[in-house]
Design an enzyme around this catalytic site. Structure first.
Site, PDB file in Angstrom:
ATOM      1  N   HIS A  52       3.091   4.593  -0.590  1.00  0.00           N
ATOM      2  CA  HIS A  52       2.804   6.021  -0.776  1.00  0.00           C
ATOM      3  C   HIS A  52       4.136   6.761  -0.830  1.00  0.00           C
ATOM      4  CE1 HIS A  52       3.744   6.216   3.468  1.00  0.00           C
ATOM      5  NE2 HIS A  52       2.743   5.398   3.761  1.00  0.00           N
ATOM      6  N   GLY A  99       5.786   8.341   1.267  1.00  0.00           N
ATOM      7  CA  GLY A  99       6.699   8.095   2.391  1.00  0.00           C
ATOM      8  C   GLY A  99       7.590   6.898   2.102  1.00  0.00           C
ATOM      9  N   HIS A 100       6.963   5.792   1.663  1.00  0.00           N
ATOM     10  CA  HIS A 100       7.758   4.610   1.300  1.00  0.00           C
ATOM     11  C   HIS A 100       8.737   4.955   0.161  1.00  0.00           C
ATOM     12  CE1 HIS A 100       3.885   2.572   2.697  1.00  0.00           C
ATOM     13  NE2 HIS A 100       4.778   2.028   3.475  1.00  0.00           N
ATOM     14  N   LYS A 104       8.790   7.931  10.933  1.00  0.00           N
ATOM     15  CA  LYS A 104       7.357   7.874  11.238  1.00  0.00           C
ATOM     16  C   LYS A 104       7.069   6.821  12.320  1.00  0.00           C
ATOM     17  CE  LYS A 104       2.811   7.573  10.372  1.00  0.00           C
ATOM     18  NZ  LYS A 104       2.534   6.214  10.710  1.00  0.00           N
ATOM     19  N   ASP A 105       7.774   5.683  12.232  1.00  0.00           N
ATOM     20  CA  ASP A 105       7.620   4.619  13.227  1.00  0.00           C
ATOM     21  C   ASP A 105       8.835   4.671  14.156  1.00  0.00           C
ATOM     22  OD1 ASP A 105       5.176   3.001  12.144  1.00  0.00           O
ATOM     23  OD2 ASP A 105       6.404   3.472  10.410  1.00  0.00           O
ATOM     24  N   GLY A 126      11.621   4.377   8.250  1.00  0.00           N
ATOM     25  CA  GLY A 126      11.084   5.729   8.387  1.00  0.00           C
ATOM     26  C   GLY A 126      10.954   6.139   9.849  1.00  0.00           C
ATOM     27  N   VAL A 152       7.650  11.729   5.858  1.00  0.00           N
ATOM     28  CA  VAL A 152       7.050  12.498   4.764  1.00  0.00           C
ATOM     29  C   VAL A 152       5.611  12.822   5.140  1.00  0.00           C
ATOM     30  CG1 VAL A 152       6.397  12.479   2.333  1.00  0.00           C
ATOM     31  CG2 VAL A 152       8.543  11.419   3.062  1.00  0.00           C
ATOM     32  N   ALA A 188       0.870  -1.193   0.000  1.00  0.00           N
ATOM     33  CA  ALA A 188       0.000   0.000   0.000  1.00  0.00           C
ATOM     34  C   ALA A 188       0.902   1.237   0.000  1.00  0.00           C
ATOM     35  CB  ALA A 188      -0.963   0.001   1.184  1.00  0.00           C
TER      36      ALA A 188
END
Ligand code: AMP
Length: 294
Positions: free
Chosen positions: A36, A38-39, A151-152, A149, A178, A34
């Protein structure tokens, strides 16, 4: 160079071993798909730094709790492959469940103690699943460097410590979060949000910015700032706050006299969707760059 889609673990290992033996550097970007922007930013950083770029797409069942969203987690393989072709990845590994977890599997990694607070309290077993799949992928895909990331944030700390403590020959690179132009951190789970929930989801970014400005002002205790974050989250659209904490960046425990720097971390429920975000807090006068938009 075409994107090589490989599901067979032996074939994936052989390809990477071949590149490494030829003296090429290999960058690895593990994902659950999935994809986006960010990935893709991780793929782009790997592309800049390494001769070869390998992504993995595997929705890892062992990191989901019994009442979590494993079965409804978005699976968008065709679109993912398009994005990876656009980002010029060399290979994507898409294993079957039975290849990663042979039937009857009962071996798991016990993650380091930085896994215990925060997500560890609200998602028991989650980081055991994460550490296990990441170590399996590192064995099967012996890259030079792996990209994760920020993010995590807690996941990054768990993986860095696991790699150090288990002597895994892999360098770990942490890449900036991101965000959408309004500040919402990109996440595969954002696609669960209705339009009004998407608006409510901005509460995370608002709370983090409030935390940054109160922290920089230097007049408030950590407890007061955490309270402000919580109030912001609840008044701006979160149904429930799992945590809104400011902790030591290394230990993820309450700051102590040994703490050099802190991070604010949030987990909330917006509708039925659980969202997380974080921000490295900087004291007054420090240069900080938080917005990284595609
Ligand atoms: P996931 O597919 O959610 O397991 O994420 C795969 C990798 O992408 C992990 O290292 C994540 O931290 C990273 N990632 C997810 N969202 C973002 C984002 N918004 N910015 C940067 N990296 C991200």
């Amino acid at each position: 160079m075409n994107l090589n889609v490989i599901s067979n673990p032996q074939a994936a290992y052989a390809q990477i071993a071949h590149w490494r033996q030829a003296g090429q550097t290999v960058g690895l970007v593990p994902t659950m798909g999935a994809l986006h922007a960010g990935h893709i930013s991780l793929v782009e950083q790997a592309r800049q730094a390494c001769d070869r770029v390998v992504t993995t797409i595997f929705v890892n069942p062992t990191q989901f709790g019994p009442n979590e969203d494993f079965s409804k987690y978005p699976r968008t393989l065709e679109g993912d492959l398009e994005l990876l072709r656009g980002a010029k990845a060399d290979m994507v590994f898409t294993p079957a469940n039975d290849d990663m977890y042979p039937p009857g599997s009962s071996t798991y990694v016990l993650p380091p103690k930085v896994s215990l607070p925060l997500e560890g309290e609200f998602r028991p077993g989650h980081f055991q699943g994460v550490a296990t799949i990441v170590l399996k992928l590192f064995h099967l895909l012996p890259a030079s460097v792996a990209y994760f990331g920020q993010k995590d944030y807690q996941q990054c700390q768990v993986i860095k410590q696991m790699v150090d403590e288990l002597n895994v020959p892999m360098r770990i690179e942490i890449c900036p979060t991101v965000r959408e132009s309004d500040g919402l951190a990109m996440s595969s789970r954002n696609r669960y949000l209705s339009a009004p929930q998407r608006q409510s989801a901005l509460c995370l970014w608002k709370a983090l910015q409030i935390a940054q400005s109160l922290y920089a002002a230097g007049r408030h205790s950590i407890g007061e700032i955490e309270q402000q974050m919580r109030e912001t989250l609840l008044s701006q659209g979160a149904q429930r706050v799992d945590y809104a904490r400011i902790v030591d960046r290394e230990t993820l425990l309450a700051p102590s006299e040994d703490t050099d720097a802190v991070v604010a971390l949030i987990a909330v429920h917006v509708g039925t969707t659980r969202l997380i975000d974080n921000l490295l807090l900087e004291p007054l006068g420090a240069q900080y760059s938080v917005l990284h938009t595609p």
